[in-house]
Write an enzyme that holds these catalytic residues in place. Structure first.
Site, mmCIF file in Angstrom:
data_model
loop_
_atom_site.group_PDB
_atom_site.id
_atom_site.type_symbol
_atom_site.label_atom_id
_atom_site.label_comp_id
_atom_site.label_asym_id
_atom_site.label_seq_id
_atom_site.Cartn_x
_atom_site.Cartn_y
_atom_site.Cartn_z
ATOM 1 N N ARG A 12 0.825 -1.212 0.000
ATOM 2 C CA ARG A 12 0.000 0.000 0.000
ATOM 3 C C ARG A 12 0.859 1.262 0.000
ATOM 4 O O ARG A 12 0.728 2.136 -0.855
ATOM 5 C CB ARG A 12 -0.894 0.024 1.244
ATOM 6 N N ARG A 85 0.739 -4.127 10.197
ATOM 7 C CA ARG A 85 -0.070 -4.338 11.403
ATOM 8 C C ARG A 85 -1.434 -4.884 11.064
ATOM 9 O O ARG A 85 -2.040 -4.515 10.061
ATOM 10 C CB ARG A 85 -0.263 -3.014 12.147
ATOM 11 N N VAL A 121 10.662 3.256 6.700
ATOM 12 C CA VAL A 121 9.236 3.495 6.934
ATOM 13 C C VAL A 121 8.616 2.321 7.683
ATOM 14 O O VAL A 121 7.655 2.471 8.425
ATOM 15 C CB VAL A 121 8.503 3.720 5.592
ATOM 16 N N HIS A 178 7.237 6.626 17.595
ATOM 17 C CA HIS A 178 6.064 6.590 16.716
ATOM 18 C C HIS A 178 5.197 5.448 17.230
ATOM 19 O O HIS A 178 5.227 4.333 16.732
ATOM 20 C CB HIS A 178 6.495 6.346 15.274
#
Length: 317
Positions: A12, A85, A121, A178
């Site tokens: 994605r 996740r 990322v 984060h």
């Protein structure tokens, strides 16, 4: 002009980021990287991105590959590959498996391309930025994580909406992990140059609720849309442009600390950093109130523990 490689390009975030990166004036080649079994998807993605470039009247080369030689020579290597996740998971739940993926792709990069800049990322991004730094052999300024950059932007939007001002009038940061221990820096937040705590209506702004909304944003997107996509992709594009164009902007990213903030060392975590063509040009010292520093140190402790587990895990493989 520069080459950017996106590892995990069929995912994605990777696919969306690749399409946006290809539109940057400072990028003349984007290389799409994925596993060999995804090569057909890479071909289709390449064709789709080329069509978008045609519509935008932008000329850039889009290449695909599955091997190290296809990406190791890039000016910027964007690492998005990893296990995403699932509903109910925290980012730290992904640590060991994704650390192994980071090692697979980035180990020894410095030996072949010491000028590369790596942008991590993959989550948990702070932990994996550290892993990438250690396995790649690159200097600390050349390995950067997306960190709390997007979290800071989310928080900025909430403040702007509350005070009914344009986003550009709000200056704020979220530092730390984060994840669940992120820290809003209210003490240096301003609206139109005025400290936010002096703004009319400040007493009606629920900081805890706003931070909770920022923390849960990713999970809500996973539950309803399947996963974050456009937000991270635009954040990646912002950072790559800042680096390649040597803009020297101060942005909140995951970077290696070596005592710049309260003597904290040997951890990658979200902090304000000045970014340019050499990566992190400077960790910008930030003055924190006592409660903010305590919260930041708690966040550091969480990230350090997860980092230790990740490094142990990859040493056993």
């Amino acid at each position: 002009m520069s080459k950017v490689a996106v590892i995990g390009a069929t995912g994605r975030v990777g696919s969306t980021a690749a399409a946006r990166l290809a539109l940057l004036d400072c990028v003349n080649e984007v290389t799409l990287i994925a596993r060999p079994k995804s090569v057909d998807k890479l071909r289709g993605l390449r064709r789709d991105i080329l069509d978008s470039l045609a519509a935008a009247q932008k000329d850039a080369e889009i290449t695909i590959g599955c091997e190290r030689d296809d990406y190791v020579d890039a000016d910027v290597i964007v690492m998005t590959a990893g296990i995403p996740r699932k509903p109910g998971q925290t980012r730290l739940d992904l640590t060991k498996d994704n650390a192994a993926i980071i090692k697979k792709y980035l180990e020894g990069v410095a030996e072949e391309n010491p000028e590369a800049i790596v942008l991590v990322v993959t989550n948990p991004v702070d932990v994996l930025t550290y892993v990438a730094l250690k396995v790649s052999g690159l200097p600390k300024n050349r390995v950067i994580g997306l960190g709390t950059h997007l979290d800071s932007m989310r928080f900025k939007v909430l403040i702007a909406k509350h005070f009914n001002v344009h986003m550009s009038e709000v200056h704020t940061r979220i530092i730390g992990e984060h994840g669940d221990t992120m820290v809003p820096v209210i003490s240096s937040t301003s609206v139109g140059g005025i400290p936010v705590t002096r703004m009319p209506g400040w007493e009606d702004f629920d900081v805890e609720e706003a931070v909770r909304e920022v923390k849960e944003a990713g999970q809500r997107i996973i539950e309803t849309w399947g996963g974050s996509q456009f937000g991270p992709a635009q954040a990646i594009t912002n950072l790559v442009r800042t680096i390649l164009q040597d803009e020297r902007r101060v942005l909140t990213v995951s970077a290696y600390l070596d005592g710049e903030i309260d003597g904290i060392r040997d951890v990658c975590i979200g902090v304000p950093a000045r970014l340019g063509r050499e990566g992190v040009l400077e960790i910008v010292p930030i003055e924190l109130e006592e409660d903010e520093m305590r919260a930041f140190r708690r966040s550091v402790k969480v990230v350090k523990e997860a980092t230790r587990e990740a490094m142990e895990a990859i040493s056993e493989r």
